[in-house]
Design a protein around this motif. Structure first.
Motif, mmCIF file in Angstrom:
data_model
loop_
_atom_site.group_PDB
_atom_site.id
_atom_site.type_symbol
_atom_site.label_atom_id
_atom_site.label_comp_id
_atom_site.label_asym_id
_atom_site.label_seq_id
_atom_site.Cartn_x
_atom_site.Cartn_y
_atom_site.Cartn_z
ATOM 1 N N LEU A 31 -20.421 1.008 14.782
ATOM 2 C CA LEU A 31 -19.550 1.998 13.406
ATOM 3 C C LEU A 31 -18.034 3.021 14.219
ATOM 4 O O LEU A 31 -17.175 3.381 13.495
ATOM 5 N N ASP A 63 -9.771 -8.816 3.728
ATOM 6 C CA ASP A 63 -11.214 -8.833 4.922
ATOM 7 C C ASP A 63 -10.312 -8.270 6.149
ATOM 8 O O ASP A 63 -10.827 -8.884 7.435
ATOM 9 N N GLU A 85 -10.179 -6.508 9.702
ATOM 10 C CA GLU A 85 -11.070 -5.708 10.429
ATOM 11 C C GLU A 85 -10.032 -4.538 10.973
ATOM 12 O O GLU A 85 -9.247 -4.651 11.306
ATOM 13 N N TRP A 131 -12.234 6.954 6.935
ATOM 14 C CA TRP A 131 -13.261 5.647 7.387
ATOM 15 C C TRP A 131 -14.067 5.456 5.953
ATOM 16 O O TRP A 131 -14.889 5.253 5.543
ATOM 17 N N LYS A 178 -14.589 3.368 2.893
ATOM 18 C CA LYS A 178 -16.611 2.870 3.282
ATOM 19 C C LYS A 178 -16.832 3.399 1.396
ATOM 20 O O LYS A 178 -17.497 2.207 1.173
ATOM 21 N N ALA A 196 -16.254 -0.324 -0.380
ATOM 22 C CA ALA A 196 -16.446 -0.642 -0.111
ATOM 23 C C ALA A 196 -16.427 -1.819 0.901
ATOM 24 O O ALA A 196 -16.489 -2.744 0.530
ATOM 25 N N HIS A 197 -15.012 -1.248 1.777
ATOM 26 C CA HIS A 197 -15.039 -2.610 2.855
ATOM 27 C C HIS A 197 -15.663 -1.690 4.012
ATOM 28 O O HIS A 197 -15.954 -1.003 4.296
ATOM 29 N N GLN A 198 -16.480 -2.789 3.995
ATOM 30 C CA GLN A 198 -17.632 -2.965 5.598
ATOM 31 C C GLN A 198 -16.945 -2.605 6.582
ATOM 32 O O GLN A 198 -17.031 -2.107 7.558
ATOM 33 N N ASP A 199 -16.013 -3.465 7.412
ATOM 34 C CA ASP A 199 -15.441 -3.668 8.541
ATOM 35 C C ASP A 199 -14.022 -2.665 8.740
ATOM 36 O O ASP A 199 -13.007 -2.924 8.372
ATOM 37 N N ARG A 227 -13.728 1.307 11.047
ATOM 38 C CA ARG A 227 -14.575 1.523 13.209
ATOM 39 C C ARG A 227 -13.557 2.576 13.880
ATOM 40 O O ARG A 227 -12.882 2.629 13.159
ATOM 41 N N LYS A 270 -19.137 3.081 -4.147
ATOM 42 C CA LYS A 270 -20.330 3.857 -3.247
ATOM 43 C C LYS A 270 -20.948 5.024 -3.959
ATOM 44 O O LYS A 270 -20.707 6.365 -3.424
ATOM 45 N N GLN A 279 -23.881 9.653 10.296
ATOM 46 C CA GLN A 279 -24.540 7.995 10.449
ATOM 47 C C GLN A 279 -24.668 7.268 11.244
ATOM 48 O O GLN A 279 -25.679 6.207 11.385
#
Length: 305
Positions: free
Chosen positions: A36, A110, A112, A128, A132, A135-138, A140, A174, A277
């Motif tokens: 993360l 998509d 990063e 962040w 999240k 629902a954007h996963q990538d 940090r 989420k 987390q």
């Protein structure tokens, strides 16, 4: 022969030290989810490699951004990270508004994403959390923030970055990461539902409050651990062992069914949510209405010292 073995031993020690130094700080700290976070060295490697999918976001104030920022970093701040018409100030933005903002900043579905702020600022964790939840996963956070980048003497820029419009769109939410005032109220006497207040001690005790909160105090039955307790004297994370000890001493257990984190308006709470987390807690929710929402509800009880 003795000198030969001595030389090899010194060589092994030197190589080990170099390998340890090259590890991200999060890995050295033994976090359960170091992915993360991203170190300055790793991010610099991505920039030097010309990673076209990389999007960097600066969440410091405008003046600091204009005095110097990471290469191609876009800027988000204040109202960008808050709902325009929320009944509680600084709730997370609505999905359509956030989609439009992210597109204007050149973010794609998509992308990063790497976010940074001041080393001890909760705003990077706040953004962040928003990405999240949507629902954007990538995504940090840069360890040590802008200070760490600057101290490493990596390249910076002054002129604002104006990217081509992106295609980011919120496609899922989420909702399980969020909790509201009614749910908090229903679970005040639930031993398996922990309410974690991470404001200052003075706020928690009801000695002071901040803007938009008409009442002082705390939620009855909530426990307290100030959000900065997990940081060292320069604003970086303490080790995982130290932070775990702090949480355990405060009764913040992974065994609880739910840990609901609140602050004044949800911003500092996002930092603690992120910390939990990183440590591998999976039972965490953010109470986004936080103290401002609770104190504006005259039907909800308040406790003071």
């Amino acid at each position: 022969m003795h000198n030969y073995y001595k030389f090899n031993l010194l060589l092994i020690i030197l190589i080990s030290l170099l390998l340890l130094a090259s590890l991200p700080a999060a890995a050295q700290a033994d976090f359960a989810a170091p992915e993360l976070l991203i170190s300055t060295a790793e991010l610099n490697q991505k920039l030097e490699a010309g990673n076209k999918n990389l999007k960097i976001i600066d969440v410091r104030n405008s003046a600091r951004y204009l005095l110097g920022h990471l290469p191609d970093a876009v800027h988000m701040w204040g109202d960008d990270l808050s709902a325009v018409q929320g009944w509680v100030p600084e709730l997370i933005p609505d999905a359509p508004d956030f989609s439009n903002l992210a597109q204007a900043k050149g973010i794609n579905n998509d992308s990063e994403i790497v976010i940074y702020g001041e080393e001890d600022s909760p705003w990077a964790a706040r953004l962040w959390f928003i990405f999240k939840v949507y629902a954007h996963q990538d995504v940090r956070i840069l360890e040590g923030g802008y200070q760490a980048w600057n101290e490493a003497d990596y390249e910076t820029e002054i002129l604002p970055h104006n990217p081509k419009e992106g295609d980011f769109e919120v496609r899922d939410v989420k909702n399980e990461w969020l909790v509201n005032s009614d749910t908090i109220a229903e679970n005040m006497n639930n031993d398996n539902f922990l309410i974690l207040d991470i404001r200052t001690e003075a706020e928690y005790k009801g000695e002071e409050t901040n803007t938009a909160a008409p009442r002082k105090g705390r939620i009855p039955g909530s426990i307290h651990l100030e959000w900065t307790a997990v940081l060292d004297e320069v604003g970086n994370y303490k080790s995982a062992a130290e932070i775990t000890d702090l949480f355990q001493e405060a009764g913040i257990s992974k065994e609880k069914e739910t840990i609901a984190v609140l602050s004044h308006n949800g911003v500092r709470a996002a930092h603690t949510f992120f910390t939990l987390q990183v440590l591998g807690y999976e039972n965490v929710k953010l109470y986004d209405e936080s103290w401002v929402g609770w104190s504006n509800r005259s039907d909800l009880p308040v406790e003071m010292n």
